[in-house]
Motif scaffolding. Sequence first.
Motif, mmCIF file in Angstrom:
data_model
loop_
_atom_site.group_PDB
_atom_site.id
_atom_site.type_symbol
_atom_site.label_atom_id
_atom_site.label_comp_id
_atom_site.label_asym_id
_atom_site.label_seq_id
_atom_site.Cartn_x
_atom_site.Cartn_y
_atom_site.Cartn_z
ATOM 1 N N PHE A 1 9.044 5.511 1.467
ATOM 2 C CA PHE A 1 9.492 6.857 1.812
ATOM 3 C C PHE A 1 10.514 6.845 2.944
ATOM 4 N N TYR A 2 10.415 5.901 3.868
ATOM 5 C CA TYR A 2 11.359 5.940 4.993
ATOM 6 C C TYR A 2 12.788 5.643 4.556
ATOM 7 N N TYR A 3 12.991 5.107 3.352
ATOM 8 C CA TYR A 3 14.351 4.973 2.835
ATOM 9 C C TYR A 3 15.024 6.340 2.667
ATOM 10 N N TYR A 4 14.209 7.375 2.589
ATOM 11 C CA TYR A 4 14.719 8.736 2.402
ATOM 12 C C TYR A 4 15.148 9.373 3.731
ATOM 13 N N THR B 1 0.819 -1.217 0.000
ATOM 14 C CA THR B 1 0.000 0.000 0.000
ATOM 15 C C THR B 1 0.848 1.260 0.000
ATOM 16 N N TYR B 2 1.943 1.244 0.737
ATOM 17 C CA TYR B 2 2.743 2.455 0.917
ATOM 18 C C TYR B 2 3.994 2.499 0.046
ATOM 19 N N GLN B 3 4.123 1.613 -0.917
ATOM 20 C CA GLN B 3 5.304 1.651 -1.767
ATOM 21 C C GLN B 3 5.337 2.941 -2.584
ATOM 22 N N ARG C 1 -6.904 16.689 8.797
ATOM 23 C CA ARG C 1 -6.369 18.018 9.138
ATOM 24 C C ARG C 1 -4.944 18.191 8.654
ATOM 25 N N TRP C 2 -4.217 17.073 8.540
ATOM 26 C CA TRP C 2 -2.790 17.155 8.215
ATOM 27 C C TRP C 2 -2.435 16.603 6.831
ATOM 28 N N THR C 3 -3.375 16.097 6.093
ATOM 29 C CA THR C 3 -3.082 15.527 4.783
ATOM 30 C C THR C 3 -3.057 16.634 3.726
ATOM 31 N N LEU C 4 -1.891 17.196 3.521
ATOM 32 C CA LEU C 4 -1.747 18.347 2.648
ATOM 33 C C LEU C 4 -1.843 17.964 1.174
ATOM 34 N N LEU C 5 -1.435 16.741 0.841
ATOM 35 C CA LEU C 5 -1.459 16.265 -0.540
ATOM 36 C C LEU C 5 -2.312 14.997 -0.627
ATOM 37 N N PRO C 6 -2.882 14.702 -1.806
ATOM 38 C CA PRO C 6 -3.756 13.514 -1.918
ATOM 39 C C PRO C 6 -3.065 12.220 -1.488
ATOM 40 N N GLY C 7 -1.795 12.062 -1.776
ATOM 41 C CA GLY C 7 -1.080 10.838 -1.424
ATOM 42 C C GLY C 7 -0.799 10.677 0.060
ATOM 43 N N TRP C 8 -1.151 11.669 0.877
ATOM 44 C CA TRP C 8 -0.903 11.585 2.311
ATOM 45 C C TRP C 8 -2.022 10.867 3.054
ATOM 46 N N ASN C 9 -3.100 10.525 2.374
ATOM 47 C CA ASN C 9 -4.234 9.869 3.030
ATOM 48 C C ASN C 9 -3.890 8.416 3.403
ATOM 49 N N LEU D 1 9.734 14.977 -3.029
ATOM 50 C CA LEU D 1 8.477 15.708 -3.154
ATOM 51 C C LEU D 1 7.460 15.266 -2.110
ATOM 52 N N MET D 2 7.748 14.197 -1.388
ATOM 53 C CA MET D 2 6.869 13.663 -0.339
ATOM 54 C C MET D 2 5.481 13.347 -0.892
ATOM 55 N N LEU D 3 5.433 12.683 -2.031
ATOM 56 C CA LEU D 3 4.154 12.356 -2.639
ATOM 57 C C LEU D 3 3.446 11.197 -1.939
ATOM 58 N N ARG D 4 4.223 10.300 -1.310
ATOM 59 C CA ARG D 4 3.617 9.137 -0.658
ATOM 60 C C ARG D 4 4.333 8.818 0.650
ATOM 61 N N PRO D 5 4.057 9.602 1.702
ATOM 62 C CA PRO D 5 4.608 9.253 3.022
ATOM 63 C C PRO D 5 3.888 8.022 3.580
ATOM 64 N N ILE D 6 4.193 7.651 4.811
ATOM 65 C CA ILE D 6 3.701 6.389 5.375
ATOM 66 C C ILE D 6 3.036 6.634 6.731
#
Length: 411
Positions: free
Chosen positions: A343-346, A259-261, A403-411, A269-274
């Motif tokens: 993302f945590y590899y970053y 799911t989080y790959q 409240r904190w999901t600034l980008l669509p991929g943060w959900n 760009l932090m498009l898909r954090p975890i």
Amino acid sequence: MHVPAPLRRPLPVALLLMAAAQALFTWRLTIPHRLVFDEVHYVPAARTLLALAGHTNIEHPLLGKTLIALGILLFGDGPAGWRALSTLAGTATVGGVFWILWLTTRRLRPAILGTLLALFNFTLLVQARIAMLDGFMAAFVVLAVAAMLWAMRGPHATARWTLGAVLLGLAAGTKWTAIPYVGYAALAIAILRHRDPARWPGLSVVRAWLILGLVGGVTYLATFAPAFFYSDNPLSIATLLPFQLDIYHQQTQVLSAHTYQSDWWSWPLMLRPIWYFYDVADGAQRGILMVGNPVVMWGGLVAVAACLWGAVRRRNVRLGGVAALWLGSYLIWAIIPKSLGFFYYYYLPSLWLPIVIAVAADHWRRALREWDETLLIAAATLFLWFYPILSAAPLAQPDSFRRWTLLPGWN
């Protein structure tokens, strides 16, 4: 404003920042009282290692799991024991960032700025409060870079470089993603010694390479010592090197989709954090989001570009060096043979961005004036706003994450 004399010296300031970091990392460390994200892999592996029962989780070397096991031994098999040594790794990282900046600039202002930006960059707080390997690996690498910079000037260059080699060996003994830094260190000393023979006095390039290879290699192999005492299929001198192939095969196996790959190019760009955690626990809805502070993460990219421009235009080694830290740490992921990225590899590349920002701000301080203070205030403000979902604080309702999901991929 009058500044007390002790706070005009680097060591007391560094210790004060580290003490503040340790307090922050330790506060409510045991919440949630259950395994979070990849703790489900590493805590059971640490228990098995503590019992010397046999091989488990052989995708990675032993040291990170050994440190988690040590925490369990010291503080019990509960959330405090699982995560205690991760907090120390986070605090060591804070000290390493300060040390790097002090050695690079010899000025307290950029050292404090970069250290606080690292502390406010979300990723450090999150990784310092979870029983995963990346926090330990990153701490060893950051301290190794600091030790090798420390060796550049003054006496005892060989001893300090050797310390750096030991730390890199420990980093590789935690996760193999630290191995490229051995090559970077070898390349850096060759280039910089050629440009300025006064650097690393008394330490030749050949000797430095031998120390990296021999001391670092022996240190790495020594991290497998517990496996020689397993009750089931223990390692031996004869099987130690072949065992490295087993690790390699585990590292390069093709994994199922997750799911989080995310792809390596998307991480800055932090498009898909975890979401490390989002559930009801300890009587409240709670969440832990592994994401970076936009001020630091995106502002750091601007600073990298500025430093690269300054390095090319003005042949400034300092600007080029800090930019190269981030570039080398990040771009290696374009060729590392992992079937899935996360993302945590970053995390480790994200630690270099505050350093790049601080060095850039120091270099262009006359033009930027008080810009660094404005940036710091903005980063601190975002840190306070995001803190509830970085620290598993109680949330008001199940959909509070919005409240904190600034980008669509943060959900």
